[in-house]
Design a protein around this motif. Structure first.
Motif, PDB file in Angstrom:
ATOM      1  N   LYS A 128      -8.293   9.732  34.830  1.00  0.00           N
ATOM      2  CA  LYS A 128      -7.600   8.823  33.884  1.00  0.00           C
ATOM      3  C   LYS A 128      -7.154   7.518  34.543  1.00  0.00           C
ATOM      4  O   LYS A 128      -6.060   7.016  34.263  1.00  0.00           O
ATOM      5  CB  LYS A 128      -6.404   9.535  33.241  1.00  0.00           C
ATOM      6  CG  LYS A 128      -6.760  10.880  32.582  1.00  0.00           C
ATOM      7  CD  LYS A 128      -5.602  11.453  31.791  1.00  0.00           C
ATOM      8  CE  LYS A 128      -5.962  12.803  31.184  1.00  0.00           C
ATOM      9  NZ  LYS A 128      -4.945  13.340  30.275  1.00  0.00           N
ATOM     10  N   THR A 129      -7.999   6.978  35.439  1.00  0.00           N
ATOM     11  CA  THR A 129      -7.612   5.730  36.122  1.00  0.00           C
ATOM     12  C   THR A 129      -7.518   4.556  35.145  1.00  0.00           C
ATOM     13  O   THR A 129      -6.872   3.554  35.444  1.00  0.00           O
ATOM     14  CB  THR A 129      -8.618   5.363  37.248  1.00  0.00           C
ATOM     15  OG1 THR A 129      -9.939   5.332  36.693  1.00  0.00           O
ATOM     16  CG2 THR A 129      -8.571   6.373  38.387  1.00  0.00           C
ATOM     17  N   ASP A 130      -8.147   4.684  33.958  1.00  0.00           N
ATOM     18  CA  ASP A 130      -8.049   3.604  32.953  1.00  0.00           C
ATOM     19  C   ASP A 130      -6.617   3.469  32.415  1.00  0.00           C
ATOM     20  O   ASP A 130      -6.270   2.458  31.820  1.00  0.00           O
ATOM     21  CB  ASP A 130      -9.021   3.859  31.787  1.00  0.00           C
ATOM     22  CG  ASP A 130      -8.844   5.246  31.168  1.00  0.00           C
ATOM     23  OD1 ASP A 130      -8.892   6.236  31.924  1.00  0.00           O
ATOM     24  OD2 ASP A 130      -8.649   5.348  29.938  1.00  0.00           O
ATOM     25  N   LEU A 131      -5.794   4.515  32.640  1.00  0.00           N
ATOM     26  CA  LEU A 131      -4.415   4.473  32.131  1.00  0.00           C
ATOM     27  C   LEU A 131      -3.398   4.080  33.211  1.00  0.00           C
ATOM     28  O   LEU A 131      -2.198   4.123  32.979  1.00  0.00           O
ATOM     29  CB  LEU A 131      -4.023   5.861  31.568  1.00  0.00           C
ATOM     30  CG  LEU A 131      -4.886   6.391  30.413  1.00  0.00           C
ATOM     31  CD1 LEU A 131      -4.425   7.786  30.003  1.00  0.00           C
ATOM     32  CD2 LEU A 131      -4.836   5.456  29.207  1.00  0.00           C
ATOM     33  N   ALA A 132      -3.898   3.715  34.411  1.00  0.00           N
ATOM     34  CA  ALA A 132      -2.979   3.402  35.517  1.00  0.00           C
ATOM     35  C   ALA A 132      -3.286   2.024  36.096  1.00  0.00           C
ATOM     36  O   ALA A 132      -4.416   1.532  35.995  1.00  0.00           O
ATOM     37  CB  ALA A 132      -3.126   4.466  36.602  1.00  0.00           C
ATOM     38  N   THR A 133      -2.281   1.400  36.729  1.00  0.00           N
ATOM     39  CA  THR A 133      -2.502   0.113  37.394  1.00  0.00           C
ATOM     40  C   THR A 133      -3.114   0.364  38.774  1.00  0.00           C
ATOM     41  O   THR A 133      -3.054   1.478  39.293  1.00  0.00           O
ATOM     42  CB  THR A 133      -1.157  -0.629  37.598  1.00  0.00           C
ATOM     43  OG1 THR A 133      -0.347   0.173  38.484  1.00  0.00           O
ATOM     44  CG2 THR A 133      -0.417  -0.827  36.293  1.00  0.00           C
ATOM     45  N   GLY A 134      -3.661  -0.689  39.378  1.00  0.00           N
ATOM     46  CA  GLY A 134      -4.240  -0.585  40.719  1.00  0.00           C
ATOM     47  C   GLY A 134      -3.224  -0.053  41.716  1.00  0.00           C
ATOM     48  O   GLY A 134      -3.527   0.779  42.574  1.00  0.00           O
ATOM     49  N   GLU A 135      -1.976  -0.523  41.571  1.00  0.00           N
ATOM     50  CA  GLU A 135      -0.906  -0.107  42.481  1.00  0.00           C
ATOM     51  C   GLU A 135      -0.609   1.397  42.317  1.00  0.00           C
ATOM     52  O   GLU A 135      -0.479   2.133  43.295  1.00  0.00           O
ATOM     53  CB  GLU A 135       0.354  -0.919  42.165  1.00  0.00           C
ATOM     54  CG  GLU A 135       1.379  -0.899  43.276  1.00  0.00           C
ATOM     55  CD  GLU A 135       2.593  -1.768  42.927  1.00  0.00           C
ATOM     56  OE1 GLU A 135       3.693  -1.426  43.370  1.00  0.00           O
ATOM     57  OE2 GLU A 135       2.407  -2.766  42.178  1.00  0.00           O
ATOM     58  N   GLN A 136      -0.540   1.841  41.041  1.00  0.00           N
ATOM     59  CA  GLN A 136      -0.295   3.271  40.753  1.00  0.00           C
ATOM     60  C   GLN A 136      -1.408   4.136  41.347  1.00  0.00           C
ATOM     61  O   GLN A 136      -1.146   5.178  41.941  1.00  0.00           O
ATOM     62  CB  GLN A 136      -0.271   3.508  39.236  1.00  0.00           C
ATOM     63  CG  GLN A 136       1.062   3.300  38.572  1.00  0.00           C
ATOM     64  CD  GLN A 136       0.946   3.506  37.056  1.00  0.00           C
ATOM     65  OE1 GLN A 136       0.094   2.916  36.392  1.00  0.00           O
ATOM     66  NE2 GLN A 136       1.797   4.345  36.509  1.00  0.00           N
ATOM     67  N   ILE A 137      -2.646   3.670  41.192  1.00  0.00           N
ATOM     68  CA  ILE A 137      -3.798   4.449  41.688  1.00  0.00           C
ATOM     69  C   ILE A 137      -3.725   4.567  43.213  1.00  0.00           C
ATOM     70  O   ILE A 137      -3.900   5.650  43.773  1.00  0.00           O
ATOM     71  CB  ILE A 137      -5.142   3.815  41.239  1.00  0.00           C
ATOM     72  CG1 ILE A 137      -5.277   3.884  39.718  1.00  0.00           C
ATOM     73  CG2 ILE A 137      -6.335   4.532  41.895  1.00  0.00           C
ATOM     74  CD1 ILE A 137      -6.378   3.021  39.126  1.00  0.00           C
ATOM     75  N   GLY A 138      -3.416   3.445  43.878  1.00  0.00           N
ATOM     76  CA  GLY A 138      -3.301   3.444  45.346  1.00  0.00           C
ATOM     77  C   GLY A 138      -2.257   4.449  45.821  1.00  0.00           C
ATOM     78  O   GLY A 138      -2.503   5.250  46.732  1.00  0.00           O
ATOM     79  N   GLN A 139      -1.080   4.422  45.162  1.00  0.00           N
ATOM     80  CA  GLN A 139       0.003   5.339  45.522  1.00  0.00           C
ATOM     81  C   GLN A 139      -0.402   6.789  45.253  1.00  0.00           C
ATOM     82  O   GLN A 139      -0.148   7.693  46.049  1.00  0.00           O
ATOM     83  CB  GLN A 139       1.279   4.988  44.718  1.00  0.00           C
ATOM     84  CG  GLN A 139       2.511   5.802  45.097  1.00  0.00           C
ATOM     85  CD  GLN A 139       2.850   5.736  46.595  1.00  0.00           C
ATOM     86  OE1 GLN A 139       2.983   4.657  47.172  1.00  0.00           O
ATOM     87  NE2 GLN A 139       2.962   6.899  47.237  1.00  0.00           N
ATOM     88  N   HIS A 140      -1.093   6.987  44.120  1.00  0.00           N
ATOM     89  CA  HIS A 140      -1.535   8.322  43.707  1.00  0.00           C
ATOM     90  C   HIS A 140      -2.492   8.926  44.751  1.00  0.00           C
ATOM     91  O   HIS A 140      -2.365  10.095  45.119  1.00  0.00           O
ATOM     92  CB  HIS A 140      -2.229   8.203  42.342  1.00  0.00           C
ATOM     93  CG  HIS A 140      -2.509   9.510  41.666  1.00  0.00           C
ATOM     94  ND1 HIS A 140      -1.511  10.387  41.310  1.00  0.00           N
ATOM     95  CD2 HIS A 140      -3.671  10.089  41.264  1.00  0.00           C
ATOM     96  CE1 HIS A 140      -2.050  11.451  40.719  1.00  0.00           C
ATOM     97  NE2 HIS A 140      -3.363  11.294  40.685  1.00  0.00           N
ATOM     98  N   LEU A 141      -3.402   8.093  45.261  1.00  0.00           N
ATOM     99  CA  LEU A 141      -4.364   8.576  46.263  1.00  0.00           C
ATOM    100  C   LEU A 141      -3.643   8.975  47.553  1.00  0.00           C
ATOM    101  O   LEU A 141      -3.986   9.985  48.181  1.00  0.00           O
ATOM    102  CB  LEU A 141      -5.440   7.517  46.539  1.00  0.00           C
ATOM    103  CG  LEU A 141      -6.343   7.161  45.343  1.00  0.00           C
ATOM    104  CD1 LEU A 141      -7.298   6.025  45.686  1.00  0.00           C
ATOM    105  CD2 LEU A 141      -7.127   8.361  44.836  1.00  0.00           C
ATOM    106  N   LEU A 142      -2.614   8.213  47.918  1.00  0.00           N
ATOM    107  CA  LEU A 142      -1.813   8.561  49.107  1.00  0.00           C
ATOM    108  C   LEU A 142      -1.069   9.886  48.877  1.00  0.00           C
ATOM    109  O   LEU A 142      -0.984  10.732  49.771  1.00  0.00           O
ATOM    110  CB  LEU A 142      -0.802   7.454  49.426  1.00  0.00           C
ATOM    111  CG  LEU A 142      -1.388   6.124  49.943  1.00  0.00           C
ATOM    112  CD1 LEU A 142      -0.305   5.052  50.016  1.00  0.00           C
ATOM    113  CD2 LEU A 142      -2.022   6.321  51.324  1.00  0.00           C
ATOM    114  N   ASP A 143      -0.533  10.051  47.661  1.00  0.00           N
ATOM    115  CA  ASP A 143       0.186  11.292  47.327  1.00  0.00           C
ATOM    116  C   ASP A 143      -0.737  12.510  47.376  1.00  0.00           C
ATOM    117  O   ASP A 143      -0.335  13.594  47.805  1.00  0.00           O
ATOM    118  CB  ASP A 143       0.827  11.189  45.931  1.00  0.00           C
ATOM    119  CG  ASP A 143       1.972  10.175  45.897  1.00  0.00           C
ATOM    120  OD1 ASP A 143       2.437   9.764  46.977  1.00  0.00           O
ATOM    121  OD2 ASP A 143       2.378   9.766  44.789  1.00  0.00           O
ATOM    122  N   ILE A 144      -1.983  12.314  46.947  1.00  0.00           N
ATOM    123  CA  ILE A 144      -2.961  13.417  46.967  1.00  0.00           C
ATOM    124  C   ILE A 144      -3.272  13.812  48.416  1.00  0.00           C
ATOM    125  O   ILE A 144      -3.341  14.991  48.757  1.00  0.00           O
ATOM    126  CB  ILE A 144      -4.260  13.023  46.211  1.00  0.00           C
ATOM    127  CG1 ILE A 144      -3.995  12.901  44.710  1.00  0.00           C
ATOM    128  CG2 ILE A 144      -5.379  14.037  46.465  1.00  0.00           C
ATOM    129  CD1 ILE A 144      -5.155  12.338  43.893  1.00  0.00           C
TER     130      ILE A 144
END
Length: 309
Positions: A128-144
């Motif tokens: 669902k990356t279409d529902l997130a900002t670039g910054e959110q996605i970057g943080q999400h990948l670090l959290d994973i």
């Protein structure tokens, strides 16, 4: 001179994740057609439906599992057992973690379950990356990445994807194929799923029934296709597929909701399901749909068996 043809690969990939993490939508995007029902209601997937991606060099068989959750009913326990047995039998387990939501306790529960299955390759998909900002996605990948480290999992890949927008779906397919073992084609060309046709039809009816009903209903709906076959005595160029199905709910009040005012809701459900089934089979369909009550079926082992669980 050595033969330069790359080895044919084949294997099973299981998508796991919290209910509504985007597993079914992703399966359908990879297969290129609708083989798994999707709905905004959690826990819509109940059977292990396999979607099959055919390529000249590989066959990727996708096992769509019910969302892992902490069970509250016997049905819930059966779903969780189904997921755990699936995890040990596949080549790759891919956990879906929606990029528009923070990694939470539910995700941690699932990843811990994954960590117990030692032999299987583990992949993380930020859906669902279409529902997130670039910054959110970057943080999400670090959290994973961090979640993997905390649970002792070494991710073979971490891939951000939007199945809805089609972003990186092809890349994900390439990466998954790359992780499969060498092996022959396991299913005939053209097969999109190994679920019997009746099971797919029942799921499409259930999906139509779930749209727009109140939150108390999703887990209470089960569909059984009683009869299905081409109508006899019709010309070959004018086939008609007859389907007789029962939609089970648990209480009288739910039956009322499903039928709707003067039967309007049931008519809408029938029409929506019929259009989906016709699109899948490419044949006109006559759908005869009845609503029945199976009192508290989710807690009754005998009824669970009768309804296919």
């Amino acid at each position: 001179m050595a033969d330069e043809t790359p080895e044919h690969k084949s294997g099973f990939v299981s998508f796991v994740g919290r209910p509504n993490a985007g597993k079914s939508t992703l399966t359908n995007a990879l297969v290129g057609t609708k083989v798994v029902i999707t709905s905004s209601k959690p826990q819509t997937t109940r059977t292990v439906v396999r979607g099959i991606v055919h390529r000249p060099d590989a066959q990727l068989i996708l096992v769509d599992t019910p969302g892992l959750h902490r069970p509250r009913t016997l049905l819930g326990e059966r779903l969780n057992d189904l997921v755990k047995t699936t995890l040990g039998e596949v080549d790759v387990v891919a956990v879906c973690l929606p990029a528009n939501e923070k990694v939470g306790p539910g995700d941690r529960f699932i990843v811990k379950e994954m960590a117990k299955v030692k032999r299987t390759i583990k992949v993380a998909i930020a859906t669902k990356t279409d529902l997130a900002t670039g910054e959110q996605i970057g943080q999400h990948l670090l959290d994973i990445q961090k979640l993997g480290a905390e649970t002792g999992i070494e991710w073979a890949e971490i891939v951000p994807v939007s199945a809805k927008a089609g972003d990186q779906v092809k890349l994900l397919e390439e990466l998954l194929v790359g992780l499969l073992p060498a092996g022959p084609q396991l299913y005939p060309d053209g097969d999109l799923s190994d679920a019997p046709e009746e099971a797919i039809v029942a799921e499409l009816i259930r999906e139509a029934a779930l749209e727009g009903v109140r939150d108390e209903l999703p887990h209470s709906i089960a569909v059984v296709v009683e009869e299905m076959g081409l109508r006899e005595g019709r010309d070959a160029d004018r086939p008609l597929l007859d389907i007789h199905a029962n939609l089970y709910v648990e209480r009288d009040s739910q039956k009322g909701i499903m039928i709707g005012h003067k039967g309007a809701r049931l008519r809408d459900v029938g029409k929506a399901a019929r259009l989906q089934i016709e699109a899948l089979f490419g044949t006109p369909v006559y759908l005869d749909l009845h609503i029945k009550i199976a009192k508290d079926w989710q807690r009754d082992p005998r009824q669970l068996r009768k309804l296919g669980f």
